[in-house]
Motif scaffolding. Structure first.
Motif, mmCIF file in Angstrom:
data_model
loop_
_atom_site.group_PDB
_atom_site.id
_atom_site.type_symbol
_atom_site.label_atom_id
_atom_site.label_comp_id
_atom_site.label_asym_id
_atom_site.label_seq_id
_atom_site.Cartn_x
_atom_site.Cartn_y
_atom_site.Cartn_z
ATOM 1 N N ALA A 94 18.157 16.784 0.609
ATOM 2 C CA ALA A 94 17.368 16.395 -0.575
ATOM 3 C C ALA A 94 18.246 16.455 -1.834
ATOM 4 O O ALA A 94 18.180 15.564 -2.699
ATOM 5 N N ARG A 95 19.091 17.489 -1.920
ATOM 6 C CA ARG A 95 19.943 17.609 -3.118
ATOM 7 C C ARG A 95 20.983 16.488 -3.155
ATOM 8 O O ARG A 95 21.249 15.889 -4.197
ATOM 9 N N SER B 121 22.881 11.211 -5.362
ATOM 10 C CA SER B 121 23.204 9.794 -5.128
ATOM 11 C C SER B 121 22.317 8.892 -5.985
ATOM 12 O O SER B 121 22.802 7.933 -6.607
ATOM 13 N N LEU B 122 21.015 9.212 -6.027
ATOM 14 C CA LEU B 122 20.097 8.388 -6.833
ATOM 15 C C LEU B 122 20.532 8.386 -8.286
ATOM 16 O O LEU B 122 20.522 7.341 -8.957
ATOM 17 N N SER B 123 20.934 9.559 -8.757
ATOM 18 C CA SER B 123 21.345 9.662 -10.160
ATOM 19 C C SER B 123 22.612 8.823 -10.416
ATOM 20 O O SER B 123 22.691 8.069 -11.385
ATOM 21 N N THR C 147 19.045 4.693 -9.747
ATOM 22 C CA THR C 147 17.859 4.117 -9.117
ATOM 23 C C THR C 147 16.921 5.252 -8.698
ATOM 24 O O THR C 147 17.340 6.415 -8.638
ATOM 25 N N ASP C 148 15.660 4.886 -8.398
ATOM 26 C CA ASP C 148 14.724 5.943 -7.977
ATOM 27 C C ASP C 148 14.524 5.968 -6.467
ATOM 28 O O ASP C 148 13.792 6.792 -5.946
ATOM 29 N N LYS D 34 11.614 8.528 -1.886
ATOM 30 C CA LYS D 34 13.016 8.545 -2.360
ATOM 31 C C LYS D 34 13.891 7.641 -1.494
ATOM 32 O O LYS D 34 14.913 7.143 -1.956
ATOM 33 N N ILE D 35 13.513 7.503 -0.242
ATOM 34 C CA ILE D 35 14.230 6.576 0.648
ATOM 35 C C ILE D 35 13.180 5.750 1.395
ATOM 36 O O ILE D 35 12.086 6.230 1.670
ATOM 37 N N ARG D 36 13.531 4.501 1.694
ATOM 38 C CA ARG D 36 12.578 3.651 2.435
ATOM 39 C C ARG D 36 12.763 3.821 3.939
ATOM 40 O O ARG D 36 11.838 3.628 4.708
ATOM 41 N N ALA D 37 13.988 4.149 4.342
ATOM 42 C CA ALA D 37 14.282 4.314 5.773
ATOM 43 C C ALA D 37 15.530 5.173 5.910
ATOM 44 O O ALA D 37 16.257 5.381 4.931
#
Ligand code: NAP
Length: 354
Positions: free
Chosen positions: A169-170, A175-177, A181-182, A213-216
């Motif tokens: 999760a961290r 990575s998102l940051s 992107t969200d 946070k992730i689609r797949a």
């Protein structure tokens, strides 16, 4: 201790291997269709990129058949342009890798133009990782896709040494940051952990998926035994793909990983599809000869071969706009059975020249 592997017969493996690498006629195009351009827009864009007339015609033919597909759901004429994940999401069969991007291999503006060119020509899937250049690849990609995030199928990865506790999760948040992107469209475990840890990894991926946070999620560098172990843990079958090396000069996955994935309706994501930096195929004479017949480069032929079945997504990397253009042409090339035979003779797979 690893559980015993299922023992497939050689005949079974050969049959499934053949099925896995045979071109498939039917492709659905919904994700890709969203990004189709008008003929005029497309010609203008190709001219701006200096694409030749034959290349433009070939890609236009793909666009025409994609529109027919969208309207009628009929079978595609050219194999391998899109690949469908188990959840139904369709992506272009050709994406762009980003391992060395944003790290000075080419000037930043040149790399940015390369990736933008690739996106404009249909290579809208982008593969990066939290550890590429210590996050610099993700930062670079975040910059390039700003303002066009909804056109992109964004893939990133978490490292095997980050999976304990709330490490996944961290890593995902970081990575998102960096990517600005969200959500990620696909989040991969970069390399295998011991199979005793699979259920924890899957649970962490599923939590991220539930949280949007992730689609797949998927894996990378898994062998067939590891895939079997993964599918035995709760929700393990929700794995969307296995990213592994695959190119004309590295056909190892045809022995078991590719047939296994095909049997389980799992597309494979092929990394180093041009052979990788140390084994590049682009100077190969056989490829150049086939390319001459199709009016395209050796690189485009190598990529067209990788995506020929419609069950494999290739993610070549290029920080050169000219190379990105050449590579995108692979989306519109239909190799003939004779081409495939010639290539198999030059680069035999694990079952020989087939
Ligand atoms: N999951 C994993 O463990 C793993 C491992 C390796 C790679 N990957 C992913 O896969 C991506 C691609 O793999 P890769 O970089 O190893 O190998 P690759 O895509 O097979 O080869 C990249 C090399 O090919 C050159 N190139 C690209 N298009 C060309 C063309 N048309 N003509 C001539 N040269 C061309 C690039 O140079 P230019 O930049 O000059 O074009 C670069 O040197 C990586 O970026 C990464 O995203 C994943």
């Amino acid at each position: 201790m690893r559980k015993p592997r299922r023992n497939h017969s050689a005949a079974f493996k050969a049959k499934v291997a053949l099925e896995a690498i045979q071109p498939e006629g039917e492709k659905e195009m919904d994700t890709v269709n969203k990004h189709l351009l008008s003929r005029r827009q497309f010609c203008a864009r190709c001219a701006a990129f200096g694409l030749s007339l034959p290349a433009i015609s070939a890609v236009l033919a793909v666009q025409r058949s994609a529109r027919v597909l969208a309207a009628t759901g009929a079978a595609a004429e050219t194999a391998g342009r899109t690949v469908r994940f188990p959840d139904g999401t369709a992506v272009p069969a050709l994406g762009q890798g980003a391992w060395h991007l944003g790290q000075g291999r080419h000037p930043p503006a040149v790399e940015e133009e390369a990736v933008r060119t690739g996106i404009s020509l249909g290579m809208t899937l982008i593969d990066t990782s939290g550890n590429y250049g210590n996050g610099r690849s993700e930062q670079f990609i975040g910059h390039v896709i700003a303002g066009q995030r909804d056109r992109i199928f964004l893939v990133s990865k978490v490292e095997a040494n980050q999976v304990s506790g709330d490490g996944i999760a961290r890593a995902c948040e970081a990575s998102l940051s960096r990517l600005g992107t969200d959500h990620l469209d696909l989040y991969l475990l970069h390399s295998p952990v011991p199979s005793t840890q699979f259920s924890g990894v899957v649970a962490a991926f599923e939590q991220l998926r539930m949280a949007g946070k992730i689609r797949a999620w998927g894996v990378s560098n898994f062998d067939m035994g590891q895939m079997e172990d993964l599918f035995r843990v709760p929700d393990g079958h929700r794995c969307a793909t296995n990213q592994v090396p695959y190119s004309l000069n590295n056909r190892r996955i045809e022995r078991d990983v590719l047939p296994w994935c095909t049997q389980h309706n799992l597309p494979v994501m092929a990394y180093s599809p041009l052979g990788g930096d140390n084994n590049l195929l682009v100077g190969d004479r056989t490829l150049a000869q086939i390319g001459a017949a199709h009016k395209c480069s050796a690189a485009a032929v190598a990529l067209a071969w990788v995506i020929r079945s419609g069950k494999v997504i290739a993610i070549p990397e290029s920080g050169s706009p000219a190379h990105a253009k050449e590579n995108a042409v692979a989306l519109s090339i239909a190799l003939t059975p004779r081409d495939i035979q010639t290539l198999a003779a030059a680069y035999p797979g694990p079952f020989g020249a087939a």
